[in-house]
Motif scaffolding. Structure first.
Motif, PDB file in Angstrom:
ATOM      1  N   ASN A  88       0.859  -1.176   0.000  1.00 44.34           N
ATOM      2  CA  ASN A  88       0.000   0.000   0.000  1.00 44.34           C
ATOM      3  C   ASN A  88       0.900   1.232   0.000  1.00 44.34           C
ATOM      4  O   ASN A  88       1.613   1.497   0.974  1.00 44.34           O
ATOM      5  CB  ASN A  88      -0.919   0.008   1.230  1.00 44.34           C
ATOM      6  N   ILE A  89       0.904   1.967  -1.107  1.00 47.23           N
ATOM      7  CA  ILE A  89       1.809   3.103  -1.264  1.00 47.23           C
ATOM      8  C   ILE A  89       1.505   4.197  -0.249  1.00 47.23           C
ATOM      9  O   ILE A  89       2.409   4.830   0.302  1.00 47.23           O
ATOM     10  CB  ILE A  89       1.704   3.670  -2.695  1.00 47.23           C
ATOM     11  N   ASN A  90       0.240   4.442   0.029  1.00 44.86           N
ATOM     12  CA  ASN A  90      -0.156   5.550   0.893  1.00 44.86           C
ATOM     13  C   ASN A  90       0.141   5.279   2.366  1.00 44.86           C
ATOM     14  O   ASN A  90       0.525   6.180   3.115  1.00 44.86           O
ATOM     15  CB  ASN A  90      -1.647   5.845   0.711  1.00 44.86           C
ATOM     16  N   GLN A  91      -0.018   4.015   2.779  1.00 44.38           N
ATOM     17  CA  GLN A  91       0.168   3.671   4.185  1.00 44.38           C
ATOM     18  C   GLN A  91       1.539   3.073   4.482  1.00 44.38           C
ATOM     19  O   GLN A  91       1.937   2.964   5.639  1.00 44.38           O
ATOM     20  CB  GLN A  91      -0.932   2.701   4.627  1.00 44.38           C
ATOM     21  N   GLY A  92       2.260   2.652   3.429  1.00 42.38           N
ATOM     22  CA  GLY A  92       3.617   2.164   3.615  1.00 42.38           C
ATOM     23  C   GLY A  92       3.730   0.802   4.257  1.00 42.38           C
ATOM     24  O   GLY A  92       4.676   0.544   4.991  1.00 42.38           O
ATOM     25  N   HIS A  93       2.755  -0.073   4.014  1.00 44.60           N
ATOM     26  CA  HIS A  93       2.878  -1.411   4.577  1.00 44.60           C
ATOM     27  C   HIS A  93       2.495  -2.458   3.529  1.00 44.60           C
ATOM     28  O   HIS A  93       1.819  -2.162   2.544  1.00 44.60           O
ATOM     29  CB  HIS A  93       2.003  -1.570   5.825  1.00 44.60           C
ATOM     30  N   ILE A  94       2.951  -3.698   3.752  1.00 44.85           N
ATOM     31  CA  ILE A  94       2.653  -4.798   2.841  1.00 44.85           C
ATOM     32  C   ILE A  94       1.222  -5.278   3.077  1.00 44.85           C
ATOM     33  O   ILE A  94       0.829  -5.578   4.207  1.00 44.85           O
ATOM     34  CB  ILE A  94       3.657  -5.947   3.040  1.00 44.85           C
ATOM     35  N   VAL A  95       0.468  -5.367   1.993  1.00 44.67           N
ATOM     36  CA  VAL A  95      -0.917  -5.821   2.052  1.00 44.67           C
ATOM     37  C   VAL A  95      -0.982  -7.339   1.955  1.00 44.67           C
ATOM     38  O   VAL A  95      -1.662  -8.005   2.728  1.00 44.67           O
ATOM     39  CB  VAL A  95      -1.749  -5.174   0.928  1.00 44.67           C
ATOM     40  N   LYS A  96      -0.268  -7.885   0.992  1.00 42.69           N
ATOM     41  CA  LYS A  96      -0.235  -9.330   0.779  1.00 42.69           C
ATOM     42  C   LYS A  96       1.154  -9.750   0.312  1.00 42.69           C
ATOM     43  O   LYS A  96       1.843  -9.002  -0.393  1.00 42.69           O
ATOM     44  CB  LYS A  96      -1.258  -9.758  -0.285  1.00 42.69           C
TER      45      LYS A  96
END
Length: 361
Positions: A88-96
């Motif tokens: 997730n580019i906006n939140q800076g964390h891995i989604v999957k």
């Protein structure tokens, strides 16, 4: 007299055929002439870089794709138990995360990077098993099983078995694929899931030693295909050369070759087939290739002062622009460009970390 005439005529045909074959051979294998890039005379821009926060670390990201305004895909084969990650580019964390090591269906022994088709399907080729694995990104994002299809090169109908493997495989339209290797039998192959459609075996000559030359253009190269499937670009990581090929359906023809610096390298001991590697004498090469319908971008790497050069070329082989990075950007691992924004993973000289960056370009 008649017999002598026949012998003379036959000999004449044989000599003509030999000269024709020699002429074809000389024209087929194109020797690369070296002409250093006139960097100072090329228009340049210094990029303003934004470093994006991420709640995880990366070690060896080798491909990056922007999926939409909020999601980004990357492949990193040196990071724990999974190698593919949607961020997730906006939140800076891995989604999957997906793509596991192993011998089961859809798992990998020696994966050769990832390629995306239509931003929805992810293809990974395994050098060891020769499997091509297709993942559905929409299924993965919905928490469903991701493996959509698996097929092996052993299933493809070929006139002769070809044991040589690929260093990169890209999906094409009409359920076709294009693979890049380092041997005349498989330098470039176009195939579908059941049949070999075409091969291209010519290598430009960067090195007079045949197997070394194959390695420079094979396992020490970057490969790219334009989205409209009209251009193929191959750049060398040692020697800073590139070849541009035209693609028309399944037909591949030579277009342009340029070489800028003579390749200097060492040989990996015990490697079969021959594998050239960087040496203390290696000066310059290209890395992090990205191809569009109108041009291509590649990073010129070498001495410290040249780590920050992103070069744009047209398909005539002319360098039309230089993009220079700030000093903290030590090495660009991979990059992509979408809607005028450059995205990439870089090695940060100040922190020695791998950072996700973006910049207007």
């Amino acid at each position: 007299m008649f017999v002598q005439l026949m012998k003379t005529t036959h000999l004449g045909y044989m000599l003509s055929a030999c000269f024709l074959l020699l002429a074809c051979s000389e024209s087929k294998h194109k020797k690369v002439e070296f002409d250093a890039l006139p960097l100072e005379s090329i228009k340049s821009t210094v990029l303003t870089i934004d470093t994006l926060p991420c709640n995880t670390f990366f070690s060896n990201p080798t491909s990056i794709h922007v999926l939409n305004d909020s999601l980004l895909f990357t492949f990193d084969d040196n990071r724990g138990d999974k190698m593919c990650h949607i961020i997730n580019i906006n939140q800076g964390h891995i989604v999957k995360s997906f793509g596991e090591w192993g011998k089961a269906r859809g798992e990998f022994l020696y994966p050769q990077g990832a390629s995306l088709f239509a931003d929805s399907l992810c293809y990974i080729y395994d050098f060891q098993s020769r499997n091509n694995v297709c993942f559905s990104l929409s299924n993965i994002l919905q928490g469903e099983p991701g493996v959509k299809d698996v097929f092996t090169m052993e299933d493809i109908n070929q006139e002769e078995p070809r044991a040589h493997r690929f260093y990169k495989v890209y999906p094409l339209s009409q359920e076709r694929f294009i693979g890049f290797g380092n041997h005349p039998e498989n330098r470039i192959q176009i195939f579908n899931k059941s049949k070999l459609l075409n091969t291209y075996s010519d290598f430009p000559i960067l090195d007079e030693t045949e197997e070394n030359n194959w390695s420079i253009w094979g396992n020490m190269a970057c490969f790219g295909v334009s989205p409209d499937e009209k251009h193929i670009v191959i750049t060398t990581k040692i020697g800073a050369a590139f070849e541009i090929l035209s693609l028309n359906g399944n037909q591949i023809t030579h277009s342009t070759i340029r070489g800028f610096y003579k390749p200097e390298y060492s040989i990996a001991q015990g490697a079969r087939p021959t594998c050239v590697i960087a040496s203390p004498n290696t000066i310059l090469g290209f890395n992090a290739l990205y191809v569009t319908n109108d041009e291509f971008y590649t990073v010129l790497v070498g001495p410290d002062k040249r780590y920050n050069e992103l070069l744009k070329f047209n398909f005539k082989g002319e360098c039309t622009h230089r993009f220079c990075f700030p000093d903290f950007v030590k090495r660009i691992k991979c990059l992509t460009i979408r809607n005028g924004i450059l995205w990439g993973f870089i090695e940060n000289a100040k922190t020695n970390e791998i950072n996700l960056i973006k910049s207007k370009i």
